[in-house]
Design a protein around this motif. Structure first.
Motif, PDB file in Angstrom:
ATOM      1  N   LEU A  90       0.840  -1.191   0.000  1.00 19.08           N
ATOM      2  CA  LEU A  90       0.000   0.000   0.000  1.00 19.08           C
ATOM      3  C   LEU A  90       0.877   1.243   0.000  1.00 19.08           C
ATOM      4  CD1 LEU A  90      -2.690  -1.021   2.651  1.00 19.08           C
ATOM      5  CD2 LEU A  90      -2.845  -1.182   0.169  1.00 19.08           C
ATOM      6  N   ILE A  91       0.509   2.206  -0.798  1.00 18.06           N
ATOM      7  CA  ILE A  91       1.227   3.476  -0.866  1.00 18.06           C
ATOM      8  C   ILE A  91       0.364   4.539  -0.196  1.00 18.06           C
ATOM      9  CG2 ILE A  91       2.224   5.223  -2.369  1.00 18.06           C
ATOM     10  CD1 ILE A  91       2.678   3.061  -4.451  1.00 18.06           C
ATOM     11  N   VAL A  92       0.882   5.120   0.873  1.00 20.97           N
ATOM     12  CA  VAL A  92       0.165   6.160   1.607  1.00 20.97           C
ATOM     13  C   VAL A  92       0.655   7.513   1.121  1.00 20.97           C
ATOM     14  CG1 VAL A  92      -0.357   7.117   3.873  1.00 20.97           C
ATOM     15  CG2 VAL A  92      -0.072   4.647   3.597  1.00 20.97           C
ATOM     16  N   ILE A  93      -0.256   8.302   0.590  1.00 18.95           N
ATOM     17  CA  ILE A  93       0.083   9.619   0.063  1.00 18.95           C
ATOM     18  C   ILE A  93      -0.393  10.672   1.058  1.00 18.95           C
ATOM     19  CG2 ILE A  93      -0.240  11.250  -1.835  1.00 18.95           C
ATOM     20  CD1 ILE A  93      -0.780   8.875  -3.650  1.00 18.95           C
ATOM     21  N   PRO A  94       0.513  11.469   1.608  1.00 17.78           N
ATOM     22  CA  PRO A  94       0.083  12.494   2.569  1.00 17.78           C
ATOM     23  C   PRO A  94      -0.713  13.592   1.886  1.00 17.78           C
ATOM     24  CG  PRO A  94       2.402  12.765   2.024  1.00 17.78           C
ATOM     25  CD  PRO A  94       1.964  11.486   1.374  1.00 17.78           C
ATOM     26  N   ASP A  95      -1.554  14.232   2.690  1.00 18.96           N
ATOM     27  CA  ASP A  95      -2.364  15.354   2.210  1.00 18.96           C
ATOM     28  C   ASP A  95      -3.286  14.951   1.073  1.00 18.96           C
ATOM     29  OD1 ASP A  95       0.406  17.642   2.663  1.00 18.96           O
ATOM     30  OD2 ASP A  95      -1.137  17.010   4.070  1.00 18.96           O
ATOM     31  N   TYR A  96      -3.778  13.703   1.119  1.00 19.65           N
ATOM     32  CA  TYR A  96      -4.752  13.292   0.099  1.00 19.65           C
ATOM     33  C   TYR A  96      -6.045  14.085   0.261  1.00 19.65           C
ATOM     34  CZ  TYR A  96      -7.925  10.371  -2.611  1.00 19.65           C
ATOM     35  OH  TYR A  96      -8.846   9.923  -3.504  1.00 19.65           O
ATOM     36  N   PHE A  97      -6.454  14.259   1.525  1.00 22.18           N
ATOM     37  CA  PHE A  97      -7.641  15.054   1.800  1.00 22.18           C
ATOM     38  C   PHE A  97      -7.228  16.502   2.052  1.00 22.18           C
ATOM     39  CE2 PHE A  97      -8.598  10.743   3.200  1.00 22.18           C
ATOM     40  CZ  PHE A  97      -9.757  10.496   2.495  1.00 22.18           C
ATOM     41  N   ASP A  98      -8.104  17.398   1.711  1.00 25.02           N
ATOM     42  CA  ASP A  98      -7.816  18.810   1.932  1.00 25.02           C
ATOM     43  C   ASP A  98      -7.706  19.090   3.421  1.00 25.02           C
ATOM     44  OD1 ASP A  98      -7.875  19.262  -0.767  1.00 25.02           O
ATOM     45  OD2 ASP A  98     -10.002  19.819  -0.788  1.00 25.02           O
ATOM     46  N   ARG A  99      -6.661  19.797   3.779  1.00 31.76           N
ATOM     47  CA  ARG A  99      -6.474  20.155   5.178  1.00 31.76           C
ATOM     48  C   ARG A  99      -7.431  21.286   5.544  1.00 31.76           C
ATOM     49  NH1 ARG A  99      -0.503  21.481   7.043  1.00 31.76           N
ATOM     50  NH2 ARG A  99      -0.385  19.248   6.581  1.00 31.76           N
ATOM     51  N   THR A 100      -8.130  21.089   6.654  1.00 32.76           N
ATOM     52  CA  THR A 100      -9.072  22.101   7.106  1.00 32.76           C
ATOM     53  C   THR A 100      -8.308  23.265   7.719  1.00 32.76           C
ATOM     54  OG1 THR A 100     -10.716  20.402   7.553  1.00 32.76           O
ATOM     55  CG2 THR A 100     -11.055  22.549   8.584  1.00 32.76           C
ATOM     56  N   THR A 101      -8.482  24.416   7.156  1.00 32.35           N
ATOM     57  CA  THR A 101      -7.791  25.593   7.661  1.00 32.35           C
ATOM     58  C   THR A 101      -8.637  26.280   8.721  1.00 32.35           C
ATOM     59  OG1 THR A 101      -8.745  26.930   5.885  1.00 32.35           O
ATOM     60  CG2 THR A 101      -6.589  25.932   5.474  1.00 32.35           C
ATOM     61  N   ASP A 102      -7.957  27.001   9.591  1.00 28.39           N
ATOM     62  CA  ASP A 102      -8.663  27.723  10.642  1.00 28.39           C
ATOM     63  C   ASP A 102      -9.443  28.894  10.056  1.00 28.39           C
ATOM     64  OD1 ASP A 102      -7.533  26.032  12.475  1.00 28.39           O
ATOM     65  OD2 ASP A 102      -5.807  27.338  12.840  1.00 28.39           O
ATOM     66  N   SER A 103     -10.550  29.166  10.688  1.00 25.36           N
ATOM     67  CA  SER A 103     -11.370  30.283  10.251  1.00 25.36           C
ATOM     68  C   SER A 103     -10.648  31.603  10.505  1.00 25.36           C
ATOM     69  CB  SER A 103     -12.707  30.265  11.002  1.00 25.36           C
ATOM     70  OG  SER A 103     -13.455  31.423  10.711  1.00 25.36           O
ATOM     71  N   LYS A 104     -10.777  32.522   9.570  1.00 25.66           N
ATOM     72  CA  LYS A 104     -10.128  33.825   9.692  1.00 25.66           C
ATOM     73  C   LYS A 104     -11.125  34.923  10.045  1.00 25.66           C
ATOM     74  CE  LYS A 104      -6.209  32.026   8.450  1.00 25.66           C
ATOM     75  NZ  LYS A 104      -5.119  31.838   9.421  1.00 25.66           N
ATOM     76  N   ILE A 105     -12.295  34.526  10.533  1.00 23.67           N
ATOM     77  CA  ILE A 105     -13.329  35.520  10.810  1.00 23.67           C
ATOM     78  C   ILE A 105     -12.883  36.485  11.900  1.00 23.67           C
ATOM     79  CG2 ILE A 105     -15.687  35.821  11.643  1.00 23.67           C
ATOM     80  CD1 ILE A 105     -16.373  33.151  10.387  1.00 23.67           C
ATOM     81  N   SER A 106     -12.250  35.951  12.970  1.00 26.54           N
ATOM     82  CA  SER A 106     -11.861  36.784  14.111  1.00 26.54           C
ATOM     83  C   SER A 106     -10.356  36.988  14.159  1.00 26.54           C
ATOM     84  CB  SER A 106     -12.349  36.148  15.418  1.00 26.54           C
ATOM     85  OG  SER A 106     -13.750  35.989  15.406  1.00 26.54           O
ATOM     86  N   THR A 107      -9.715  37.051  13.017  1.00 30.40           N
ATOM     87  CA  THR A 107      -8.265  37.210  12.951  1.00 30.40           C
ATOM     88  C   THR A 107      -7.920  38.564  12.336  1.00 30.40           C
ATOM     89  OG1 THR A 107      -7.928  34.833  12.728  1.00 30.40           O
ATOM     90  CG2 THR A 107      -6.122  36.261  12.037  1.00 30.40           C
ATOM     91  N   GLN A 108      -6.982  39.246  12.984  1.00 30.39           N
ATOM     92  CA  GLN A 108      -6.506  40.533  12.479  1.00 30.39           C
ATOM     93  C   GLN A 108      -4.993  40.463  12.312  1.00 30.39           C
ATOM     94  OE1 GLN A 108      -8.343  44.149  14.154  1.00 30.39           O
ATOM     95  NE2 GLN A 108      -9.453  42.807  15.567  1.00 30.39           N
ATOM     96  N   VAL A 109      -4.524  40.949  11.184  1.00 30.92           N
ATOM     97  CA  VAL A 109      -3.103  40.901  10.845  1.00 30.92           C
ATOM     98  C   VAL A 109      -2.548  42.320  10.853  1.00 30.92           C
ATOM     99  CG1 VAL A 109      -1.404  40.231   9.105  1.00 30.92           C
ATOM    100  CG2 VAL A 109      -3.452  38.828   9.466  1.00 30.92           C
ATOM    101  N   GLN A 110      -1.392  42.478  11.505  1.00 25.85           N
ATOM    102  CA  GLN A 110      -0.695  43.762  11.529  1.00 25.85           C
ATOM    103  C   GLN A 110       0.688  43.573  10.915  1.00 25.85           C
ATOM    104  OE1 GLN A 110      -0.997  44.443  15.814  1.00 25.85           O
ATOM    105  NE2 GLN A 110      -2.337  46.197  15.441  1.00 25.85           N
ATOM    106  N   SER A 111       1.004  44.379   9.943  1.00 21.64           N
ATOM    107  CA  SER A 111       2.308  44.286   9.300  1.00 21.64           C
ATOM    108  C   SER A 111       3.370  44.972  10.152  1.00 21.64           C
ATOM    109  CB  SER A 111       2.262  44.928   7.910  1.00 21.64           C
ATOM    110  OG  SER A 111       2.040  46.330   8.029  1.00 21.64           O
ATOM    111  N   ASN A 112       4.617  44.777   9.781  1.00 22.62           N
ATOM    112  CA  ASN A 112       5.730  45.395  10.503  1.00 22.62           C
ATOM    113  C   ASN A 112       5.604  46.912  10.507  1.00 22.62           C
ATOM    114  OD1 ASN A 112       8.519  46.789  10.303  1.00 22.62           O
ATOM    115  ND2 ASN A 112       9.030  44.796  11.227  1.00 22.62           N
TER     116      ASN A 112
END
Length: 231
Positions: free
Chosen positions: A114-136
């Motif tokens: 058997l050959i196991v291929i990583p990341d066959y299923f889409d990785r569930t990403t975290d929701s960005k609804i309550s995320t704020q990004v500040q640049s340098n």
């Protein structure tokens, strides 16, 4: 002359009689068992080599093959998960059934790898609804932040300082110890100089802004891998 004619007629009558013209057959019976445990093996295929005669073993391992031509035969037995077995010189006669009991040895079933291929299923990403990004540059220009990444977060909506001049942040009413700090996905217990034991704050962050590309601040919607944290 009459005697010769009588003899010829007798031979013709004998050959024409169905009792003499039919092929004489016999029967083979027996039981298929496991060589390791002695338990009966149902579903085994038993064939008389060179003939269409064959059968399968019953639930108790027994079998019966009828209408086998009289003579010497070879019996072949096969069952999935067991090595095939062959019994030679099986003498079949028309007087009584020939009993042949055969034990099979287990064999591991060979399958393809058997050959196991990583990341066959889409990785569930975290929701960005309550995320704020500040640049340098945004952190550098914020008034009162003093180029401190934690103080820059303290002016965001829903965030407050527990004490003036300290980076103990209260996010949405939670305790400062319920905040989680990550630097390149590495967990830091305290992000500040002169931090109090058991707390997550201090007077000033020890992260030099020159080495910061951006900060990401989440107050919810993140995955369970972050544990019992609220921000």
């Amino acid at each position: 002359m009459n005697r010769l004619i009588y003899l010829i007629l007798s031979v013709i009558l004998i050959l024409a009689n169905p009792l003499f013209s039919e092929t004489i057959n016999g029967t083979i019976t027996g039981k298929i068992t496991s060589a390791a445990t002695g338990e009966p093996l149902p579903g085994a295929s038993i064939m008389v080599d060179g003939t269409p005669r064959g059968t399968s073993s019953n639930i108790d391992g027994t079998y019966k093959i009828t209408n086998v031509p009289v003579g010497i035969h070879i019996i072949k037995v096969q069952l999935l998960g067991y090595l095939p077995a062959t019994r030679t010189d099986v003498v079949v006669n028309s007087i009584h059934p020939t009993e042949i009991n055969i034990s099979l040895y287990e064999s591991p079933i060979q399958t393809q790898g058997l050959i196991v291929i990583p990341d066959y299923f889409d990785r569930t990403t975290d929701s960005k609804i309550s995320t704020q990004v500040q640049s340098n540059e945004e952190i550098r220009r914020l008034p009162g932040a003093f180029e401190d990444v934690v103080r820059a977060i303290s002016i965001l909506p829903g965030v407050a300082q527990a004490l003036p001049g300290r980076n103990d942040l209260i996010v949405r009413g939670g305790a400062p110890s319920e905040n989680l700090y990550l630097v390149d996905n590495i967990v830091l217990a305290n992000f500040n100089h002169f931090g109090t034991q058991g707390a997550s704050g201090g007077p000033l962050s020890f992260v030099n802004l020159d080495y910061v590309d951006a900060t990401s601040f989440s107050t919810g919607g993140f995955g369970a891998r972050y544990g019992n944290r609220i921000s």
